[in-house]
Scaffold this motif. Structure first.
Motif, PDB file in Angstrom:
ATOM      1  N   ILE A   1       0.806  -1.225   0.000  1.00 22.47           N
ATOM      2  CA  ILE A   1       0.000   0.000   0.000  1.00 22.47           C
ATOM      3  C   ILE A   1       0.839   1.276   0.000  1.00 22.47           C
ATOM      4  O   ILE A   1       0.420   2.294  -0.561  1.00 22.47           O
ATOM      5  N   ASP A   2       2.031   1.266   0.591  1.00 24.76           N
ATOM      6  CA  ASP A   2       2.827   2.495   0.671  1.00 24.76           C
ATOM      7  C   ASP A   2       3.130   3.120  -0.694  1.00 24.76           C
ATOM      8  O   ASP A   2       3.042   4.349  -0.818  1.00 24.76           O
ATOM      9  N   PRO A   3       3.464   2.341  -1.717  1.00 29.18           N
ATOM     10  CA  PRO A   3       3.686   2.993  -3.018  1.00 29.18           C
ATOM     11  C   PRO A   3       2.448   3.738  -3.535  1.00 29.18           C
ATOM     12  O   PRO A   3       2.571   4.783  -4.169  1.00 29.18           O
ATOM     13  N   TRP A   4       1.257   3.214  -3.260  1.00 28.12           N
ATOM     14  CA  TRP A   4       0.028   3.922  -3.646  1.00 28.12           C
ATOM     15  C   TRP A   4      -0.073   5.237  -2.886  1.00 28.12           C
ATOM     16  O   TRP A   4      -0.330   6.291  -3.469  1.00 28.12           O
ATOM     17  N   ILE A   5       0.109   5.143  -1.574  1.00 25.97           N
ATOM     18  CA  ILE A   5      -0.018   6.337  -0.733  1.00 25.97           C
ATOM     19  C   ILE A   5       1.002   7.396  -1.153  1.00 25.97           C
ATOM     20  O   ILE A   5       0.671   8.576  -1.271  1.00 25.97           O
ATOM     21  N   GLU A   6       2.228   6.975  -1.391  1.00 24.67           N
ATOM     22  CA  GLU A   6       3.272   7.922  -1.794  1.00 24.67           C
ATOM     23  C   GLU A   6       2.924   8.611  -3.108  1.00 24.67           C
ATOM     24  O   GLU A   6       3.182   9.802  -3.281  1.00 24.67           O
ATOM     25  N   ASN A   7       2.323   7.869  -4.037  1.00 25.28           N
ATOM     26  CA  ASN A   7       1.931   8.486  -5.301  1.00 25.28           C
ATOM     27  C   ASN A   7       0.769   9.444  -5.119  1.00 25.28           C
ATOM     28  O   ASN A   7       0.702  10.484  -5.766  1.00 25.28           O
ATOM     29  N   VAL A   8      -0.159   9.109  -4.250  1.00 25.81           N
ATOM     30  CA  VAL A   8      -1.284  10.010  -3.983  1.00 25.81           C
ATOM     31  C   VAL A   8      -0.774  11.285  -3.336  1.00 25.81           C
ATOM     32  O   VAL A   8      -1.225  12.382  -3.660  1.00 25.81           O
ATOM     33  N   GLU A   9       0.183  11.148  -2.439  1.00 23.05           N
ATOM     34  CA  GLU A   9       0.724  12.316  -1.752  1.00 23.05           C
ATOM     35  C   GLU A   9       1.602  13.175  -2.661  1.00 23.05           C
ATOM     36  O   GLU A   9       1.758  14.363  -2.420  1.00 23.05           O
ATOM     37  N   HIS A  10       2.131  12.563  -3.689  1.00 18.32           N
ATOM     38  CA  HIS A  10       2.986  13.305  -4.620  1.00 18.32           C
ATOM     39  C   HIS A  10       2.096  14.191  -5.480  1.00 18.32           C
ATOM     40  O   HIS A  10       1.245  13.721  -6.213  1.00 18.32           O
ATOM     41  N   GLU A  11       2.248  15.455  -5.371  1.00 15.23           N
ATOM     42  CA  GLU A  11       1.359  16.422  -6.020  1.00 15.23           C
ATOM     43  C   GLU A  11       1.192  16.189  -7.516  1.00 15.23           C
ATOM     44  O   GLU A  11       0.145  16.411  -8.085  1.00 15.23           O
ATOM     45  N   HIS A  12       2.221  15.710  -8.176  1.00 15.91           N
ATOM     46  CA  HIS A  12       2.169  15.581  -9.624  1.00 15.91           C
ATOM     47  C   HIS A  12       1.462  14.329 -10.122  1.00 15.91           C
ATOM     48  O   HIS A  12       1.451  14.075 -11.304  1.00 15.91           O
ATOM     49  N   SER A  13       0.884  13.550  -9.256  1.00 18.99           N
ATOM     50  CA  SER A  13       0.221  12.348  -9.749  1.00 18.99           C
ATOM     51  C   SER A  13      -1.160  12.132  -9.145  1.00 18.99           C
ATOM     52  O   SER A  13      -1.720  11.067  -9.268  1.00 18.99           O
ATOM     53  N   ARG A  14      -1.719  13.118  -8.510  1.00 12.41           N
ATOM     54  CA  ARG A  14      -3.025  12.947  -7.870  1.00 12.41           C
ATOM     55  C   ARG A  14      -4.122  12.556  -8.863  1.00 12.41           C
ATOM     56  O   ARG A  14      -4.927  11.681  -8.582  1.00 12.41           O
ATOM     57  N   GLU A  15      -4.159  13.201 -10.002  1.00  8.19           N
ATOM     58  CA  GLU A  15      -5.193  12.874 -10.994  1.00  8.19           C
ATOM     59  C   GLU A  15      -5.047  11.445 -11.488  1.00  8.19           C
ATOM     60  O   GLU A  15      -6.025  10.722 -11.623  1.00  8.19           O
ATOM     61  N   ILE A  16      -3.815  11.037 -11.761  1.00  2.30           N
ATOM     62  CA  ILE A  16      -3.573   9.671 -12.221  1.00  2.30           C
ATOM     63  C   ILE A  16      -3.954   8.693 -11.121  1.00  2.30           C
ATOM     64  O   ILE A  16      -4.565   7.654 -11.374  1.00  2.30           O
ATOM     65  N   MET A  17      -3.624   9.017  -9.895  1.00  2.00           N
ATOM     66  CA  MET A  17      -3.946   8.118  -8.788  1.00  2.00           C
ATOM     67  C   MET A  17      -5.453   7.998  -8.596  1.00  2.00           C
ATOM     68  O   MET A  17      -5.943   6.941  -8.222  1.00  2.00           O
ATOM     69  N   GLN A  18      -6.199   9.048  -8.855  1.00  3.81           N
ATOM     70  CA  GLN A  18      -7.657   8.935  -8.777  1.00  3.81           C
ATOM     71  C   GLN A  18      -8.158   7.888  -9.755  1.00  3.81           C
ATOM     72  O   GLN A  18      -9.008   7.070  -9.421  1.00  3.81           O
ATOM     73  N   VAL A  19      -7.609   7.907 -10.955  1.00  3.92           N
ATOM     74  CA  VAL A  19      -8.006   6.905 -11.946  1.00  3.92           C
ATOM     75  C   VAL A  19      -7.598   5.522 -11.472  1.00  3.92           C
ATOM     76  O   VAL A  19      -8.364   4.559 -11.555  1.00  3.92           O
ATOM     77  N   LEU A  20      -6.368   5.391 -10.960  1.00  6.68           N
ATOM     78  CA  LEU A  20      -5.893   4.095 -10.477  1.00  6.68           C
ATOM     79  C   LEU A  20      -6.756   3.585  -9.320  1.00  6.68           C
ATOM     80  O   LEU A  20      -7.044   2.395  -9.229  1.00  6.68           O
ATOM     81  N   LEU A  21      -7.162   4.484  -8.448  1.00  9.80           N
ATOM     82  CA  LEU A  21      -8.015   4.062  -7.340  1.00  9.80           C
ATOM     83  C   LEU A  21      -9.376   3.589  -7.846  1.00  9.80           C
ATOM     84  O   LEU A  21      -9.948   2.633  -7.325  1.00  9.80           O
ATOM     85  N   HIS A  22      -9.888   4.246  -8.870  1.00  7.89           N
ATOM     86  CA  HIS A  22     -11.140   3.778  -9.472  1.00  7.89           C
ATOM     87  C   HIS A  22     -10.964   2.372 -10.022  1.00  7.89           C
ATOM     88  O   HIS A  22     -11.831   1.514  -9.848  1.00  7.89           O
TER      89      HIS A  22
END
Length: 145
Positions: A108-129
């Motif tokens: 889970i930490d790599p997911w959290i780190e990407n969500v916290e990284h400002e430059h990938s929030r939009e991509i992470m939203q898609v990944l979470l979906h």
């Protein structure tokens, strides 16, 4: 005057290299970060990548195919990080089994780190979906997202 047939012009392969494909994906990723998913337009991606819209269609089929590739690459990087961390954890544990908490943190930490990284929030939203796509409880999925 001679009516000799002219040799057909060579089709340019400029822009069809893996580099142009990568450039299109990078441009799309940057635009999603800047404008969100709604703001992703193929004309803007092509302009940012100094390419032609036809290349997007050639490489990805359409906007959604391009977005799928952006998401896929992000997911691959997350999976790679997970594998590396799990290998380190298993090596450090030696013959003892690592704790379930430590194993889950590798996942889970790599997911959290990407969500916290400002430059990938939009991509992470898609990944979470995608991650929660199989969750049938829509309310629960919306709450988590």
């Amino acid at each position: 005057m001679s009516t000799a047939a002219r040799a057909p012009a060579k089709q340019s392969t400029e822009g069809t290299s893996p580099d142009s494909r990568d450039g299109l994906v990078q441009a799309a990723h940057e635009l999603v970060v800047e404008r969100g998913l709604v703001g992703l337009r193929v004309l803007d991606v092509a302009a940012r990548a100094n390419a032609n819209v036809a290349l997007i269609n050639y490489h990805f089929g359409n906007r959604d195919g391009l977005l799928d590739e952006v998401v896929r690459r992000t997911a691959v990087q997350i999976a790679r990080t997970r594998s590396e961390r799990l290998a380190i954890l298993l090596e450090a544990a030696g013959p003892a089994a690592p704790s379930p908490r430590d194993v889950l943190r590798c996942w889970i930490d790599p997911w959290i780190e990407n969500v916290e990284h400002e430059h990938s929030r939009e991509i992470m939203q898609v990944l979470l979906h995608v991650m929660f796509a199989a969750d049938v409880a829509r309310e629960r999925k919306e709450h988590l997202l």
